[in-house]
Design an enzyme around this catalytic site. Structure first.
Site, mmCIF file in Angstrom:
data_model
loop_
_atom_site.group_PDB
_atom_site.id
_atom_site.type_symbol
_atom_site.label_atom_id
_atom_site.label_comp_id
_atom_site.label_asym_id
_atom_site.label_seq_id
_atom_site.Cartn_x
_atom_site.Cartn_y
_atom_site.Cartn_z
ATOM 1 N N GLN A 152 -4.727 -13.873 10.199
ATOM 2 C CA GLN A 152 -3.837 -14.375 9.247
ATOM 3 C C GLN A 152 -3.511 -15.891 9.644
ATOM 4 O OE1 GLN A 152 -2.575 -12.007 6.539
ATOM 5 N NE2 GLN A 152 -4.686 -11.692 7.340
ATOM 6 N N ALA A 155 5.371 -9.243 2.174
ATOM 7 C CA ALA A 155 4.176 -9.199 2.537
ATOM 8 C C ALA A 155 3.396 -10.901 2.586
ATOM 9 C CB ALA A 155 3.165 -8.324 1.860
ATOM 10 N N HIS A 156 2.309 -10.653 3.039
ATOM 11 C CA HIS A 156 1.715 -12.284 3.236
ATOM 12 C C HIS A 156 1.575 -12.721 1.670
ATOM 13 C CE1 HIS A 156 -2.661 -10.209 3.660
ATOM 14 N NE2 HIS A 156 -2.017 -9.706 2.280
ATOM 15 N N ASN A 157 1.649 -14.025 1.926
ATOM 16 C CA ASN A 157 1.363 -14.938 0.695
ATOM 17 C C ASN A 157 2.312 -14.807 -0.374
ATOM 18 O OD1 ASN A 157 -1.894 -14.569 1.924
ATOM 19 N ND2 ASN A 157 -1.053 -16.536 1.792
#
Length: 349
Positions: free
Chosen positions: A206, A247-249
């Protein structure tokens, strides 16, 4: 800290109204040291009425004064602090009387701080906190005991971190933020590539980070994952409750409020000024417009392009009724087929 009723009226921009049976000058000098509910307040405390369902308690409260709206003054048997928005008055007075201790004071000798960390003026760091190389701490930052601040992270002016918080490498946090205990910001997002023909997963590093804006508040044990490529963003004025997973992004727009145990899947963009109640699930890779409200336990599965109030799920009912409803739901397919057959017969006639 104590204030007289007269001083409080000035600070709240409220009008002090004293019942005819009481001495106005003496009431104005009444010392106030705390806040409480209408039912529990006593001498030296102020209560407030922001919900009409509690109005009957005005006649029996033992508070020294009550913050009320103009239409509730006549029902108030004690001194009234009158303002159009009693709930905001309560919030302002709570800030005046707040006695929460400081997170830490000065830099504890047991803190482990890398030699090249940039430390502003009046910074406090608690015991057993670890701050890695390249970190920047602006003026008036307070970091509680047992925290970890990873390599190259930046924390803005007057931001407060309570105990046992983990801030991963390169995370950036704006000024005047408040983060509660045990929150984790910048851990790896859930990124894996399936290995073709095998029940295996290849971890995807990541490479992004997390950017937290200014005046953001984050509750206890909330987790915000770093971006896979671009950054995860929590923009200015956002308030997050406890135990939220982002979560990511994900991008959360300005002044959006999210209640506890909500889960937001990756790469979703949430607009400005939204309100998301507790236990809401938000699908990944969708966009939500500004000024949307989602009621508790809603499941958001697709783009929302218009502002409004959205709900899903079924409120609780007695188990017997639920079982009947569930049985009917299971018969919907056969019922639909029967209706279509009847429609065909009617059409022939």
């Amino acid at each position: 800290m104590t204030y007289t009723l007269a001083e409080i009226a000035i600070k709240l921009d409220a009008k002090l109204i004293v019942p005819a049976a009481l001495d106005e000058q003496n009431e104005a000098l009444t010392q106030i040291s705390g806040l409480a509910t209408l039912a529990k307040a006593g001498t030296g405390q102020v209560a407030f009425l922001a919900n009409s369902k509690y109005q009957q308690q005005l006649s029996s409260t033992n508070a020294s004064a009550v913050i009320v709206s103009p239409d509730a003054v006549e029902a108030c048997q004690v001194s009234a602090l009158v303002m159009d928005n009693p709930y905001m008055g309560y919030a302002m007075l709570a800030s005046l009387l707040d006695s929460t201790p400081k997170v830490s004071c000065g830099i504890h000798p047991n803190a482990v701080i890398a030699d090249d960390v940039l430390i502003g003026e009046n910074v406090s760091v608690g015991a057993n906190t670890v701050i890695e190389s390249g970190v920047q701490l602006a003026d008036n930052v307070s970091i509680g005991a047992g925290c970890f601040i990873g390599h190259g992270a930046k924390i803005g002016e007057s931001t407060i971190l309570w105990a046992n918080i983990t801030i991963y490498h390169r995370v950036e946090i704006g000024h005047h933020c408040l983060i509660q205990a045990s929150t984790v910001i910048g851990s790896d997002g859930f990124g894996y590539a399936p290995v073709k023909g095998q029940y295996k997963w290849h971890k995807i590093p990541q490479l992004g980070s997390v950017i937290i804006g200014d005046h953001v508040e984050i509750g206890a044990s909330t987790t915000i994952d770093r971006g896979a490529l671009d950054n995860t963003e929590i923009r200015d004025g956002v308030i997050l409750d406890n135990q939220i997973q982002i979560a990511h992004n994900v991008i959360v727009g300005e002044n959006t409020a999210i209640a506890g145990c909500t889960v937001i899947a990756g790469s979703t963009v949430i607009g400005k000024n939204c309100t998301i109640a507790g236990l809401v699930g938000v699908n990944g890779h969708i966009t939500i417009a500004d000024n949307c409200v989602f009621t508790g336990m809603s499941m958001v599965t697709k783009n929302i392009s218009q502002a409004g109030v959205y709900s899903s799920g079924m409120p609780v009912v007695q188990n017997k009724e639920w079982n009947k409803t569930n049985a009917r739901v299971k018969r919907l397919d056969s019922l639909t087929k029967r209706v279509k057959e009847l429609e065909k017969l009617l059409a022939k006639n």
